[in-house]
Design an enzyme around this catalytic site. Sequence first.
Site, short mmCIF file in Angstrom:
data_model
loop_
_atom_site.label_atom_id
_atom_site.label_comp_id
_atom_site.label_asym_id
_atom_site.label_seq_id
_atom_site.Cartn_x
_atom_site.Cartn_y
_atom_site.Cartn_z
N GLU A 122 0.81 -1.21 0.00
CA GLU A 122 0.00 0.00 0.00
C GLU A 122 0.85 1.27 0.00
OE1 GLU A 122 -4.23 -1.34 1.78
OE2 GLU A 122 -2.68 -0.95 3.25
N ASN B 114 -3.21 3.39 16.18
CA ASN B 114 -4.35 3.03 15.33
C ASN B 114 -4.65 1.55 15.53
OD1 ASN B 114 -4.70 5.59 14.00
ND2 ASN B 114 -2.71 5.18 13.08
N GLU C 142 10.36 -2.61 6.66
CA GLU C 142 11.47 -1.93 7.31
C GLU C 142 12.49 -1.56 6.22
OE1 GLU C 142 12.61 -0.55 10.22
OE2 GLU C 142 14.30 -0.21 8.91
N SER D 257 12.15 6.04 7.71
CA SER D 257 11.76 5.70 9.08
C SER D 257 12.24 4.29 9.38
CB SER D 257 10.23 5.78 9.20
OG SER D 257 9.82 5.37 10.48
N CYS E 79 3.46 8.33 1.32
CA CYS E 79 3.96 7.33 2.25
C CYS E 79 4.18 6.04 1.46
CB CYS E 79 2.93 7.16 3.36
SG CYS E 79 3.39 5.93 4.58
N SER F 109 11.74 4.87 15.11
CA SER F 109 10.56 4.41 15.85
C SER F 109 11.01 3.93 17.22
CB SER F 109 9.89 3.29 15.07
OG SER F 109 9.40 3.81 13.86
N CYS G 91 1.84 -3.24 15.28
CA CYS G 91 1.81 -2.92 13.84
C CYS G 91 1.17 -4.05 13.05
CB CYS G 91 3.23 -2.65 13.35
SG CYS G 91 3.33 -2.45 11.56
N CYS H 70 6.68 -7.50 6.82
CA CYS H 70 7.85 -7.01 7.56
C CYS H 70 8.30 -8.09 8.53
CB CYS H 70 7.51 -5.73 8.32
SG CYS H 70 8.93 -5.03 9.19
N CYS I 224 -1.27 5.21 9.99
CA CYS I 224 -0.06 4.44 10.31
C CYS I 224 -0.42 3.09 10.90
CB CYS I 224 0.76 5.13 11.39
SG CYS I 224 1.19 6.79 11.04
N CYS J 136 6.71 -5.88 15.03
CA CYS J 136 6.32 -5.05 16.18
C CYS J 136 4.89 -5.39 16.62
CB CYS J 136 6.41 -3.56 15.82
SG CYS J 136 8.09 -3.08 15.38
N1 SAH Z 1 9.39 -0.03 9.56
C1 SAH Z 1 9.58 1.35 9.69
C2 SAH Z 1 8.69 2.19 8.82
C3 SAH Z 1 7.26 1.77 8.67
S1 SAH Z 1 6.21 1.94 10.06
C4 SAH Z 1 9.43 1.77 11.14
O1 SAH Z 1 8.97 0.97 11.95
O2 SAH Z 1 9.81 2.87 11.45
C5 SAH Z 1 5.94 3.71 10.12
C6 SAH Z 1 5.54 4.23 11.50
O3 SAH Z 1 4.21 3.80 11.86
C7 SAH Z 1 6.45 3.72 12.58
O4 SAH Z 1 6.81 4.73 13.47
C8 SAH Z 1 5.58 2.71 13.26
O5 SAH Z 1 6.00 2.48 14.55
C9 SAH Z 1 4.22 3.36 13.19
N2 SAH Z 1 3.13 2.41 13.44
C10 SAH Z 1 3.08 1.10 13.15
N3 SAH Z 1 1.92 0.56 13.52
C11 SAH Z 1 1.19 1.57 14.06
C12 SAH Z 1 -0.13 1.65 14.60
N4 SAH Z 1 -0.92 0.58 14.65
N5 SAH Z 1 -0.57 2.84 15.04
C13 SAH Z 1 0.22 3.93 14.96
N6 SAH Z 1 1.46 3.92 14.45
C14 SAH Z 1 1.95 2.76 14.00
FE1 SF4 Z 2 7.95 -3.48 10.55
FE2 SF4 Z 2 7.88 -0.85 11.09
FE3 SF4 Z 2 5.68 -2.40 11.41
FE4 SF4 Z 2 7.73 -2.65 13.08
S1 SF4 Z 2 6.45 -0.83 12.82
S2 SF4 Z 2 6.62 -4.34 12.11
S3 SF4 Z 2 9.46 -2.32 11.71
S4 SF4 Z 2 6.71 -1.93 9.49
#
Ligand code: SAH
Ligand code: SF4
Length: 381
Positions: free
Chosen positions: A91, A301, A166, A197, A104, A219, A118, A111, A344, A115
């Site tokens: 996306e 979110n 990532e 990021s 974005c 992050s 996420c 990934c 996000c 996390c």
């Molecule tokens: N993998 C990279 C970039 C993609 S995620 C990273 O982790 O930085 C982009 C941003 O969205 C990151 O800061 C991540 O922590 C945040 N993110 C992921 N899941 C989220 C969620 N459910 N609600 C809010 N932010 C979120």
């Molecule tokens: Fe991957 Fe970024 Fe999501 Fe963590 S927050 S699982 S590094 S996309």
Amino acid sequence: MTANLLDFDLEGLAAFCGQLGEKRFRATQLFRWIHQRGATEFGQMTDLAKSLRDKLSGSARIEALPVLSQHESADGTIKWLFDVGDGDAVETVFIPESDRGTLCVSSQAGCAVGCRFCSTGHQGFSRNLSTGEIIAQLWFAEHFLRKHLGQTDRVISNVVMMGMGEPLQNFSALVPALRAMLDDHGYGLSRRRVTVSTSGVVPMIDRLAQECPVALAVSLHAPNDALRDGLVPLNKKYPIVELLDACQRYLAYAPRDFITFEYCMLDGVNDQPAHAEQLVTLLRQHAGQGMRAKINLIPFNPFPASGLTRSSPPAINAFLRIVNDAGLVVTVRKTRGDDIDAACGQLAGDVQDRTRVVERIALQRNVRVQDIQRPAKEVSL
Ligand code: SAH
Ligand code: SF4
């Protein structure tokens, strides 16, 4: 197999043209046709000699990603789902604001970091995107939006590598894509307006500094290792102090004089006043060593599989006040595109259900679902 010219930065394209016996300035012309004018056919490139166009037709192609769906939010945010083959989709989200247009962009299908908060992380890792698949998101969005908005000037002024994946775990494909974004003959974006990021792949932060320094967002999400280990599993490999040291080294090369730290606000997990105080202490220690930081609080979110909930507005405000009163720069991120699940961490919502994606691809290509699950080359288009 012909070469997909979206896979090249200008250097790569010059090398490719060199193999065809063509001079570098031809590569520049070609690069401009592709990225600045959105050309897909060599026949359109009227200032290139017919002999070169013929050579290109036999050896190269400009291959975009098929669009599986497009959703436009009430606030103008647009989300696209692109087919990257074999039932995978990624996306891309466009976020218009009064003074800028931000795209974005995704770097991987899924990934591997995993996390807890996420949706992409819960989906697991499928594969790295190629340079062409990364840049195709910008290529498509820019040229689509110019037509959609009736604009001849550039629409996208900022790129954030904050979509799925990532980026620093796909370094070799990422760097040429970043270079195409920055190139004056490509998208001409300033280094300050392209942000990578990362969840904290320490050695690759150093390599990015050397090979293609752009704005960096990290992050963080937690002020201590015990908590961060549970939220961002990569922390076990690269703990907070090592990460902050890498950030400090990065600043010597960065186009901005600060690092952005993202902090996702999770109810009862990392949003207590004590966490805010720890965060202040942590960043102050490093500020003493010359590291400037901006903290971006992201209201979580939610998605069902996470079992987590968003911090309450009073909890977010209390956290903000503590950090702000300590003299650090801190903002709360506005959520955009909520109504189309474009915020996000929600990006994998559509992608997560592979069956649905496969069905949509099958419908679009007019083939049977069973054919999609085989390798892409066996699917008749
Ligand atoms: N993998 C990279 C970039 C993609 S995620 C990273 O982790 O930085 C982009 C941003 O969205 C990151 O800061 C991540 O922590 C945040 N993110 C992921 N899941 C989220 C969620 N459910 N609600 C809010 N932010 C979120
Ligand atoms: Fe991957 Fe970024 Fe999501 Fe963590 S927050 S699982 S590094 S996309």
